[in-house]
Write a protein that holds these residues in place. Structure first.
Motif, PDB file in Angstrom:
ATOM      1  N   LEU A   1      77.414 115.766  24.416  1.00 46.55           N
ATOM      2  CA  LEU A   1      78.768 115.263  24.195  1.00 46.55           C
ATOM      3  C   LEU A   1      79.372 115.876  22.930  1.00 46.55           C
ATOM      4  CD1 LEU A   1      81.102 113.334  24.891  1.00 46.55           C
ATOM      5  CD2 LEU A   1      79.888 111.563  23.581  1.00 46.55           C
ATOM      6  N   ALA A   2      78.585 115.900  21.864  1.00 44.39           N
ATOM      7  CA  ALA A   2      79.076 116.476  20.603  1.00 44.39           C
ATOM      8  C   ALA A   2      79.405 117.950  20.786  1.00 44.39           C
ATOM      9  CB  ALA A   2      78.036 116.291  19.504  1.00 44.39           C
ATOM     10  N   THR A   3      78.541 118.671  21.480  1.00 45.86           N
ATOM     11  CA  THR A   3      78.787 120.093  21.730  1.00 45.86           C
ATOM     12  C   THR A   3      80.055 120.267  22.548  1.00 45.86           C
ATOM     13  OG1 THR A   3      76.408 120.533  21.670  1.00 45.86           O
ATOM     14  CG2 THR A   3      77.786 122.208  22.695  1.00 45.86           C
ATOM     15  N   SER A   4      80.225 119.429  23.560  1.00 49.29           N
ATOM     16  CA  SER A   4      81.435 119.504  24.401  1.00 49.29           C
ATOM     17  C   SER A   4      82.683 119.193  23.590  1.00 49.29           C
ATOM     18  CB  SER A   4      81.337 118.532  25.574  1.00 49.29           C
ATOM     19  OG  SER A   4      80.262 118.867  26.412  1.00 49.29           O
ATOM     20  N   LEU A   5      82.603 118.163  22.731  1.00 44.41           N
ATOM     21  CA  LEU A   5      83.751 117.811  21.902  1.00 44.41           C
ATOM     22  C   LEU A   5      84.097 118.936  20.925  1.00 44.41           C
ATOM     23  CD1 LEU A   5      83.029 114.057  21.127  1.00 44.41           C
ATOM     24  CD2 LEU A   5      84.841 114.980  22.580  1.00 44.41           C
ATOM     25  N   ILE A   6      83.087 119.534  20.332  1.00 37.67           N
ATOM     26  CA  ILE A   6      83.336 120.645  19.406  1.00 37.67           C
ATOM     27  C   ILE A   6      83.956 121.822  20.148  1.00 37.67           C
ATOM     28  CG2 ILE A   6      82.202 122.391  17.950  1.00 37.67           C
ATOM     29  CD1 ILE A   6      80.214 120.137  17.138  1.00 37.67           C
ATOM     30  N   ALA A   7      83.405 122.127  21.326  1.00 37.07           N
ATOM     31  CA  ALA A   7      83.951 123.234  22.126  1.00 37.07           C
ATOM     32  C   ALA A   7      85.385 122.931  22.537  1.00 37.07           C
ATOM     33  CB  ALA A   7      83.077 123.476  23.359  1.00 37.07           C
ATOM     34  N   GLY A   8      85.657 121.708  22.965  1.00 34.02           N
ATOM     35  CA  GLY A   8      87.004 121.310  23.368  1.00 34.02           C
ATOM     36  C   GLY A   8      87.978 121.399  22.197  1.00 34.02           C
ATOM     37  N   ALA A   9      87.551 120.929  21.034  1.00 32.23           N
ATOM     38  CA  ALA A   9      88.417 120.977  19.855  1.00 32.23           C
ATOM     39  C   ALA A   9      88.688 122.423  19.451  1.00 32.23           C
ATOM     40  CB  ALA A   9      87.772 120.206  18.705  1.00 32.23           C
ATOM     41  N   THR A  10      87.648 123.259  19.525  1.00 29.97           N
ATOM     42  CA  THR A  10      87.818 124.674  19.187  1.00 29.97           C
ATOM     43  C   THR A  10      88.812 125.334  20.130  1.00 29.97           C
ATOM     44  OG1 THR A  10      85.536 124.749  18.366  1.00 29.97           O
ATOM     45  CG2 THR A  10      86.595 126.866  18.862  1.00 29.97           C
ATOM     46  N   ILE A  11      88.681 125.053  21.420  1.00 27.47           N
ATOM     47  CA  ILE A  11      89.602 125.618  22.419  1.00 27.47           C
ATOM     48  C   ILE A  11      91.021 125.122  22.161  1.00 27.47           C
ATOM     49  CG2 ILE A  11      90.216 125.575  24.871  1.00 27.47           C
ATOM     50  CD1 ILE A  11      87.174 125.650  25.441  1.00 27.47           C
ATOM     51  N   ALA A  12      91.159 123.826  21.824  1.00 33.57           N
ATOM     52  CA  ALA A  12      92.484 123.258  21.554  1.00 33.57           C
ATOM     53  C   ALA A  12      93.124 123.935  20.347  1.00 33.57           C
ATOM     54  CB  ALA A  12      92.373 121.758  21.336  1.00 33.57           C
ATOM     55  N   VAL A  13      92.332 124.167  19.294  1.00 34.79           N
ATOM     56  CA  VAL A  13      92.866 124.821  18.102  1.00 34.79           C
ATOM     57  C   VAL A  13      93.278 126.254  18.429  1.00 34.79           C
ATOM     58  CG1 VAL A  13      92.256 125.714  15.802  1.00 34.79           C
ATOM     59  CG2 VAL A  13      91.648 123.366  16.445  1.00 34.79           C
ATOM     60  N   ILE A  14      92.411 126.968  19.146  1.00 38.41           N
ATOM     61  CA  ILE A  14      92.733 128.358  19.521  1.00 38.41           C
ATOM     62  C   ILE A  14      93.972 128.390  20.409  1.00 38.41           C
ATOM     63  CG2 ILE A  14      91.913 130.368  20.821  1.00 38.41           C
ATOM     64  CD1 ILE A  14      89.083 129.686  19.806  1.00 38.41           C
ATOM     65  N   ALA A  15      94.064 127.510  21.375  1.00 42.59           N
ATOM     66  CA  ALA A  15      95.223 127.464  22.269  1.00 42.59           C
ATOM     67  C   ALA A  15      96.482 127.128  21.476  1.00 42.59           C
ATOM     68  CB  ALA A  15      95.006 126.442  23.381  1.00 42.59           C
ATOM     69  N   GLY A  16      96.378 126.206  20.520  1.00 42.31           N
ATOM     70  CA  GLY A  16      97.508 125.851  19.688  1.00 42.31           C
ATOM     71  C   GLY A  16      97.983 127.035  18.863  1.00 42.31           C
ATOM     72  N   VAL A  17      97.056 127.777  18.302  1.00 42.35           N
ATOM     73  CA  VAL A  17      97.417 128.955  17.512  1.00 42.35           C
ATOM     74  C   VAL A  17      98.088 129.987  18.409  1.00 42.35           C
ATOM     75  CG1 VAL A  17      96.491 130.904  16.206  1.00 42.35           C
ATOM     76  CG2 VAL A  17      95.660 128.579  15.755  1.00 42.35           C
ATOM     77  N   ILE A  18      97.528 130.221  19.571  1.00 46.49           N
ATOM     78  CA  ILE A  18      98.116 131.199  20.506  1.00 46.49           C
ATOM     79  C   ILE A  18      99.521 130.769  20.902  1.00 46.49           C
ATOM     80  CG2 ILE A  18      97.925 132.158  22.841  1.00 46.49           C
ATOM     81  CD1 ILE A  18      94.885 132.179  22.438  1.00 46.49           C
ATOM     82  N   LEU A  19      99.711 129.479  21.226  1.00 45.39           N
ATOM     83  CA  LEU A  19     101.055 128.995  21.595  1.00 45.39           C
ATOM     84  C   LEU A  19     102.027 129.118  20.435  1.00 45.39           C
ATOM     85  CD1 LEU A  19     100.209 125.829  23.740  1.00 45.39           C
ATOM     86  CD2 LEU A  19     101.151 128.014  24.534  1.00 45.39           C
ATOM     87  N   SER A  20     101.567 128.846  19.248  1.00 48.73           N
ATOM     88  CA  SER A  20     102.435 128.986  18.066  1.00 48.73           C
ATOM     89  C   SER A  20     102.841 130.444  17.862  1.00 48.73           C
ATOM     90  CB  SER A  20     101.717 128.510  16.814  1.00 48.73           C
ATOM     91  OG  SER A  20     101.509 127.145  16.863  1.00 48.73           O
ATOM     92  N   VAL A  21     101.919 131.344  18.095  1.00 47.99           N
ATOM     93  CA  VAL A  21     102.221 132.774  17.940  1.00 47.99           C
ATOM     94  C   VAL A  21     103.205 133.208  19.021  1.00 47.99           C
ATOM     95  CG1 VAL A  21     101.223 135.097  18.097  1.00 47.99           C
ATOM     96  CG2 VAL A  21     100.051 133.322  16.785  1.00 47.99           C
ATOM     97  N   ILE A  22     103.011 132.726  20.225  1.00 47.13           N
ATOM     98  CA  ILE A  22     103.900 133.100  21.349  1.00 47.13           C
ATOM     99  C   ILE A  22     105.307 132.559  21.097  1.00 47.13           C
ATOM    100  CG2 ILE A  22     104.357 132.709  23.791  1.00 47.13           C
ATOM    101  CD1 ILE A  22     101.366 132.859  24.269  1.00 47.13           C
ATOM    102  N   ARG A  23     105.453 131.349  20.584  1.00 44.84           N
ATOM    103  CA  ARG A  23     106.763 130.754  20.326  1.00 44.84           C
ATOM    104  C   ARG A  23     107.522 131.521  19.247  1.00 44.84           C
ATOM    105  NH1 ARG A  23     105.721 124.307  20.316  1.00 44.84           N
ATOM    106  NH2 ARG A  23     105.444 124.109  22.539  1.00 44.84           N
TER     107      ARG A  23
END
Length: 101
Positions: free
Chosen positions: A77-99
């Motif tokens: 669960l912890a590994t999944s949460l860390i992976a999910g949070a990492t993906i969310a941060v990366i996706a957020g950065v990518i969306l911010s760059v695209i905007r």
């Protein structure tokens, strides 16, 4: 050399000694019975304690299995949460760059 006893006195002494030996034998037999009873009682107590220890050991093993499985699940669960949070941060950065483009 000892003087010989009259037959009646000799028989009386022999009978007295036989009675003393019989009493001693009975006392020893009673003590042996008592020891046998105590040993039987101790054996029963040990059997009961051994059974209880085996039950406790079985419970401890079961609890350890559950703890280990729970630990493994929490780790996943912890590994999944860390992976999910990492993906969310990366996706957020990518969306911010695209905007900003």
């Amino acid at each position: 050399m000892q003087a010989e006893l009259p037959p009646q006195e000799f028989q009386a002494q022999v009978l007295a000694e036989l009675r003393r030996l019989d009493t001693e034998f009975r006392n020893l037999n009673n003590r042996l019975d008592s020891l046998e009873n105590r040993m039987s009682s101790l054996e029963n107590r040990l059997d009961t304690e051994l059974r209880e220890i085996k039950e406790q050991l079985s419970r401890i093993r079961f609890e350890m299995e559950i703890s280990q499985k729970t630990g493994e699940r929490l780790e996943r669960l912890a590994t999944s949460l860390i992976a999910g949070a990492t993906i969310a941060v990366i996706a957020g950065v990518i969306l911010s760059v695209i905007r900003t483009l």
